[in-house]
Design a protein around this motif. Structure first.
Motif: not given
Length: 151
Positions: A132-137, A23-26, A51-56
């Motif tokens: 300290t932990n974010i799902a997907g990041a 994938r590419n991310y801005q 991360a799905e729940k945190h768009s930014k």
């Protein structure tokens, strides 16, 4: 007085794309502080859509500028010489250091070069450094950077 001293300063901003395997991310980078005498810098890295729940997500990073104080060999953060080699060689501008990057006396002088090599290590999430932990990041690794004034 080198060109990159004019391009890298507190408040300078850069936008671009972070490419992962699929994938590419801005991304947006805001430089907070640059200390050329100690070959360090700090800043904020914002990535969109990781991360799905945190768009930014925004993290604070500390950076090392390769040169007289920091070599191309990371020697920390679980990076081996092979890992360094694999990542630095992704930058065409690194080709000039192919045979010397791992020598103790390799102290590249970028004062007349059109690029600057760095490592950026994310330290914590902004604004809540306690997260300290974010799902997907993950911000456990670090970035290899080739700052090129021509692009």
């Amino acid at each position: 007085f080198a060109w990159w001293m004019c391009a890298l300063y507190a408040g300078s901003q850069f936008t671009g794309i972070q490419r992962s395997s699929s994938r590419n991310y801005q991304v947006k980078v805001v430089i907070h502080e640059v200390d050329f005498s100690n070959s360090t810098l700090t800043g904020y890295l914002t990535i969109i859509g990781l991360a799905e729940k945190h768009s930014k997500l925004t993290t604070f990073f500390e950076g090392e500028i390769v040169g007289d104080k920091y070599s191309f060999l990371t020697r920390k953060w679980e990076a081996s010489e092979k890992t360094d080699l694999d990542h630095w060689f992704k930058f065409p501008k690194f080709e000039a250091f192919r045979n010397t990057f791992n020598k103790e006396n390799c102290i590249p002088d970028f004062s007349k070069s059109d690029c600057l090599f760095m490592r950026w290590k994310e330290q914590f999430l902004v604004p809540d450094h306690k997260v300290t932990n974010i799902a997907g990041a993950s911000y456990e690794g670090f970035y290899y950077i080739c700052f090129d004034k021509t692009t």
